[in-house]
Design a protein around this motif. Sequence first.
Motif, PDB file in Angstrom:
ATOM      1  N   ASP A 118       0.814  -1.218   0.000  1.00  0.00           N
ATOM      2  CA  ASP A 118       0.000   0.000   0.000  1.00  0.00           C
ATOM      3  C   ASP A 118       0.845   1.263   0.000  1.00  0.00           C
ATOM      4  O   ASP A 118       0.323   2.358   0.069  1.00  0.00           O
ATOM      5  CB  ASP A 118      -0.966   0.095   1.200  1.00  0.00           C
ATOM      6  CG  ASP A 118      -1.917  -1.065   1.218  1.00  0.00           C
ATOM      7  OD1 ASP A 118      -2.169  -1.598   0.130  1.00  0.00           O
ATOM      8  OD2 ASP A 118      -2.378  -1.445   2.292  1.00  0.00           O
ATOM      9  N   GLU A 119       2.150   1.122  -0.028  1.00  0.00           N
ATOM     10  CA  GLU A 119       2.983   2.319  -0.078  1.00  0.00           C
ATOM     11  C   GLU A 119       2.978   2.830  -1.510  1.00  0.00           C
ATOM     12  O   GLU A 119       2.960   2.039  -2.447  1.00  0.00           O
ATOM     13  CB  GLU A 119       4.404   1.942   0.349  1.00  0.00           C
ATOM     14  CG  GLU A 119       5.294   3.109   0.674  1.00  0.00           C
ATOM     15  CD  GLU A 119       4.790   3.927   1.858  1.00  0.00           C
ATOM     16  OE1 GLU A 119       4.029   4.869   1.616  1.00  0.00           O
ATOM     17  OE2 GLU A 119       5.155   3.621   2.996  1.00  0.00           O
ATOM     18  N   GLY A 153      -6.538  12.060   2.778  1.00  0.00           N
ATOM     19  CA  GLY A 153      -6.371  10.619   2.613  1.00  0.00           C
ATOM     20  C   GLY A 153      -5.039  10.120   3.122  1.00  0.00           C
ATOM     21  O   GLY A 153      -4.161  10.894   3.502  1.00  0.00           O
ATOM     22  N   ILE A 154      -4.901   8.797   3.156  1.00  0.00           N
ATOM     23  CA  ILE A 154      -3.641   8.169   3.534  1.00  0.00           C
ATOM     24  C   ILE A 154      -3.288   7.177   2.435  1.00  0.00           C
ATOM     25  O   ILE A 154      -4.118   6.350   2.044  1.00  0.00           O
ATOM     26  CB  ILE A 154      -3.770   7.376   4.856  1.00  0.00           C
ATOM     27  CG1 ILE A 154      -4.148   8.277   6.024  1.00  0.00           C
ATOM     28  CG2 ILE A 154      -2.501   6.600   5.147  1.00  0.00           C
ATOM     29  CD1 ILE A 154      -3.008   8.993   6.678  1.00  0.00           C
ATOM     30  N   GLU A 155      -2.102   7.273   1.905  1.00  0.00           N
ATOM     31  CA  GLU A 155      -1.622   6.265   0.961  1.00  0.00           C
ATOM     32  C   GLU A 155      -0.408   5.613   1.593  1.00  0.00           C
ATOM     33  O   GLU A 155       0.630   6.253   1.734  1.00  0.00           O
ATOM     34  CB  GLU A 155      -1.254   6.896  -0.387  1.00  0.00           C
ATOM     35  CG  GLU A 155      -2.438   7.411  -1.172  1.00  0.00           C
ATOM     36  CD  GLU A 155      -3.249   6.292  -1.823  1.00  0.00           C
ATOM     37  OE1 GLU A 155      -2.804   5.125  -1.790  1.00  0.00           O
ATOM     38  OE2 GLU A 155      -4.326   6.596  -2.358  1.00  0.00           O
ATOM     39  N   GLY A 156      -0.546   4.360   1.980  1.00  0.00           N
ATOM     40  CA  GLY A 156       0.560   3.695   2.658  1.00  0.00           C
ATOM     41  C   GLY A 156       0.735   4.302   4.029  1.00  0.00           C
ATOM     42  O   GLY A 156      -0.150   4.223   4.877  1.00  0.00           O
ATOM     43  N   THR A 157       1.869   4.956   4.254  1.00  0.00           N
ATOM     44  CA  THR A 157       2.119   5.567   5.552  1.00  0.00           C
ATOM     45  C   THR A 157       2.054   7.075   5.452  1.00  0.00           C
ATOM     46  O   THR A 157       2.355   7.772   6.394  1.00  0.00           O
ATOM     47  CB  THR A 157       3.530   5.202   6.043  1.00  0.00           C
ATOM     48  OG1 THR A 157       4.455   5.572   5.014  1.00  0.00           O
ATOM     49  CG2 THR A 157       3.649   3.726   6.312  1.00  0.00           C
ATOM     50  N   ASN A 188     -18.770   1.309  -7.549  1.00  0.00           N
ATOM     51  CA  ASN A 188     -19.707   0.651  -6.620  1.00  0.00           C
ATOM     52  C   ASN A 188     -19.820   1.436  -5.324  1.00  0.00           C
ATOM     53  O   ASN A 188     -20.888   1.531  -4.717  1.00  0.00           O
ATOM     54  CB  ASN A 188     -19.231  -0.767  -6.285  1.00  0.00           C
ATOM     55  CG  ASN A 188     -19.390  -1.690  -7.463  1.00  0.00           C
ATOM     56  OD1 ASN A 188     -20.295  -1.520  -8.269  1.00  0.00           O
ATOM     57  ND2 ASN A 188     -18.494  -2.649  -7.580  1.00  0.00           N
ATOM     58  N   ARG A 189     -18.689   1.965  -4.904  1.00  0.00           N
ATOM     59  CA  ARG A 189     -18.655   2.756  -3.683  1.00  0.00           C
ATOM     60  C   ARG A 189     -19.498   4.031  -3.864  1.00  0.00           C
ATOM     61  O   ARG A 189     -20.196   4.449  -2.957  1.00  0.00           O
ATOM     62  CB  ARG A 189     -17.191   3.091  -3.397  1.00  0.00           C
ATOM     63  CG  ARG A 189     -16.870   3.490  -2.009  1.00  0.00           C
ATOM     64  CD  ARG A 189     -16.598   2.336  -1.082  1.00  0.00           C
ATOM     65  NE  ARG A 189     -16.903   2.764   0.280  1.00  0.00           N
ATOM     66  CZ  ARG A 189     -17.024   1.952   1.315  1.00  0.00           C
ATOM     67  NH1 ARG A 189     -16.865   0.661   1.147  1.00  0.00           N
ATOM     68  NH2 ARG A 189     -17.303   2.422   2.495  1.00  0.00           N
ATOM     69  N   LEU A 190     -19.410   4.620  -5.072  1.00  0.00           N
ATOM     70  CA  LEU A 190     -20.219   5.814  -5.350  1.00  0.00           C
ATOM     71  C   LEU A 190     -21.697   5.461  -5.284  1.00  0.00           C
ATOM     72  O   LEU A 190     -22.497   6.186  -4.673  1.00  0.00           O
ATOM     73  CB  LEU A 190     -19.884   6.396  -6.722  1.00  0.00           C
ATOM     74  CG  LEU A 190     -20.812   7.544  -7.167  1.00  0.00           C
ATOM     75  CD1 LEU A 190     -20.641   8.763  -6.269  1.00  0.00           C
ATOM     76  CD2 LEU A 190     -20.595   7.917  -8.618  1.00  0.00           C
ATOM     77  N   SER A 191     -22.080   4.335  -5.879  1.00  0.00           N
ATOM     78  CA  SER A 191     -23.485   3.924  -5.838  1.00  0.00           C
ATOM     79  C   SER A 191     -23.952   3.786  -4.403  1.00  0.00           C
ATOM     80  O   SER A 191     -25.077   4.163  -4.058  1.00  0.00           O
ATOM     81  CB  SER A 191     -23.671   2.585  -6.552  1.00  0.00           C
ATOM     82  OG  SER A 191     -23.170   2.649  -7.845  1.00  0.00           O
ATOM     83  N   ILE A 208      -8.088   6.680  -5.794  1.00  0.00           N
ATOM     84  CA  ILE A 208      -8.230   6.479  -4.349  1.00  0.00           C
ATOM     85  C   ILE A 208      -8.883   5.138  -4.080  1.00  0.00           C
ATOM     86  O   ILE A 208      -9.841   4.758  -4.755  1.00  0.00           O
ATOM     87  CB  ILE A 208      -9.095   7.595  -3.739  1.00  0.00           C
ATOM     88  CG1 ILE A 208      -8.446   8.944  -3.981  1.00  0.00           C
ATOM     89  CG2 ILE A 208      -9.285   7.381  -2.259  1.00  0.00           C
ATOM     90  CD1 ILE A 208      -9.263  10.084  -3.463  1.00  0.00           C
ATOM     91  N   GLN A 209      -8.364   4.419  -3.082  1.00  0.00           N
ATOM     92  CA  GLN A 209      -8.930   3.113  -2.773  1.00  0.00           C
ATOM     93  C   GLN A 209      -9.501   3.032  -1.370  1.00  0.00           C
ATOM     94  O   GLN A 209     -10.061   2.029  -0.990  1.00  0.00           O
ATOM     95  CB  GLN A 209      -7.853   2.036  -2.985  1.00  0.00           C
ATOM     96  CG  GLN A 209      -7.588   1.844  -4.462  1.00  0.00           C
ATOM     97  CD  GLN A 209      -6.318   1.061  -4.755  1.00  0.00           C
ATOM     98  OE1 GLN A 209      -5.498   0.854  -3.867  1.00  0.00           O
ATOM     99  NE2 GLN A 209      -6.153   0.648  -5.984  1.00  0.00           N
ATOM    100  N   GLU A 210      -9.348   4.114  -0.613  1.00  0.00           N
ATOM    101  CA  GLU A 210      -9.784   4.093   0.787  1.00  0.00           C
ATOM    102  C   GLU A 210     -11.280   4.325   0.937  1.00  0.00           C
ATOM    103  O   GLU A 210     -11.820   5.243   0.332  1.00  0.00           O
ATOM    104  CB  GLU A 210      -9.144   5.277   1.514  1.00  0.00           C
ATOM    105  CG  GLU A 210      -7.813   5.053   2.093  1.00  0.00           C
ATOM    106  CD  GLU A 210      -7.514   6.238   3.004  1.00  0.00           C
ATOM    107  OE1 GLU A 210      -7.477   6.026   4.205  1.00  0.00           O
ATOM    108  OE2 GLU A 210      -7.367   7.351   2.502  1.00  0.00           O
ATOM    109  N   PRO A 211     -11.954   3.584   1.812  1.00  0.00           N
ATOM    110  CA  PRO A 211     -13.358   3.903   2.125  1.00  0.00           C
ATOM    111  C   PRO A 211     -13.449   5.225   2.886  1.00  0.00           C
ATOM    112  O   PRO A 211     -14.521   5.815   2.959  1.00  0.00           O
ATOM    113  CB  PRO A 211     -13.814   2.750   3.018  1.00  0.00           C
ATOM    114  CG  PRO A 211     -12.731   1.737   2.998  1.00  0.00           C
ATOM    115  CD  PRO A 211     -11.484   2.374   2.498  1.00  0.00           C
TER     116      PRO A 211
END
Length: 466
Positions: free
Chosen positions: A261-262, A299-303, A332-335, A364-367
């Motif tokens: 995830d870094e 947001g957070i990407e990795g650390t 899907n998250r937007l829906s 972006i992949q974070e909820p």
Amino acid sequence: MAKSRSTFICQSCGATHNRWNGRCEACEAWNTIVEEAAMAPSGKGGVVTARGGRAVALESLGGPVETAPRFQAGIGELDRVTGGGFVHGSALLLGGEPGIGKSTLLIQAAAALAQAGHRIVYISGEEAAAQIRMRADRLGLSGAPVELGAETNVEDILATLSRGTVPRLVVIDSIQTMWTSTVDSAPGTVTQVRASAQALIRYAKTSGAAVILVGHVTKDGQIAGPRVVEHMVDAVFSFEGEQGHAFRILRAQKNRFGPTDEIGVFSMTGRGLEDVANPSALFLSSREVAAPGVAVFAGIEGTRPILVEIQALVAPSSLGTPRRAVVGWDSNRLSMVLAVLEAHAGLRLGSHDVFLNVAGGLRIQEPAADIAVAAALVSSFTNAVLPMDSVFFGEISLSGSVRPVAHAGLRMKESTRLGFARAIGPAGPLEHADGGMALNGLTSLDSLVADIAARGSRSTRAAAMA
Ligand code: TYD
Ligand code: MG
């Protein structure tokens, strides 16, 4: 009984089938199944027994631990993603769409390492040595003592590598062009890719040289994917970016020797890829004047905390089925967020087109982006401008409540550093909260929607809450 002479292998996911099919049942890709000669079964076949085997010594978990010895390329963002440098004798896969900059990144890394006195071999199966030299010249790296080879046969490559001292790093660009004479499928097929990768990975493990395999992936998975290699290598990195944007993101998807995830952020310039040490400043640098539909997500990407702008446009639709288009986030998250806004906050979005864009080409992949997305959507819908000094983060549950997310302190610290005064996120104790920042704690989506709608123009506000 006669043995079947060939197998049918999906070139996208590597699944094996008994007969040809238009569509792979495993990955549902169309037209990806190719007939390949089956590998000759070794030995007589039959039951595997202990006879002829050799007992190996088993060890305890509590033995001495060696930290993996590493060497750094001196390219800050690359070293960050590898977890502090390449590990000796490791095999890595660098995947990405054609033209994204994989060869550019690796020639830069190879040149930097060669200049530091390491023996580096760069094998290209795609470009002639002259082409690579031209690129190196353009990058101002032609003085670096990288050893170049244009070759596709794995036996020849291994023979070449066995001469002289063991290289520190070998780059194979790309694994899809490699072939070995032990397998009689065409280069680029799953069987060839797998066999070639196996031989090169074995070389890495036995010689102690780090080997980087480049693999092209296409969106429709037409080329024998690096998928089949993913489980064999120690680390998988993907190089991503949107066409038309200069940003390139190197993401660790799997790493036996470092964090996953870094991400490393680069920008593609006329002189190759450059480190972007402060991505938030970059992603926010072209911020427009205050407008409805724009929210800043912490947001957070990795650390690493990264602030990005989320843009939404909600407009009445002229179509029977309104359009939903997303760039840079999960559709899907937007829906889901739209459904929750409709069910729990009373927003009537069913007859509106919704467009969502993550600025700068970041994906972006974070909820945790839920709240920022919801804020941008409500802001556009109610024509209300969000305060310029606020950042948003938090996960939305299906019941309409706001759930806490990890690293709230880190997100707020970065926001303060970049001049934001207020965070709107999940309520809760903030052990690491930074002094300079106010937190508007949310427990449910209602209060967020009410706050934003109160800033909007009256007519739309009435429409929104009707
Ligand atoms: P490349 O590394 O060849 O991509 P890949 O190996 O992933 O297929 O990158 C090629 C693209 O990068 C090409 O479209 C031109 C661009 N580029 C620059 O913008 N600046 C540069 O200095 C270089 C070398 C390439
Ligand atoms: Mg290339």
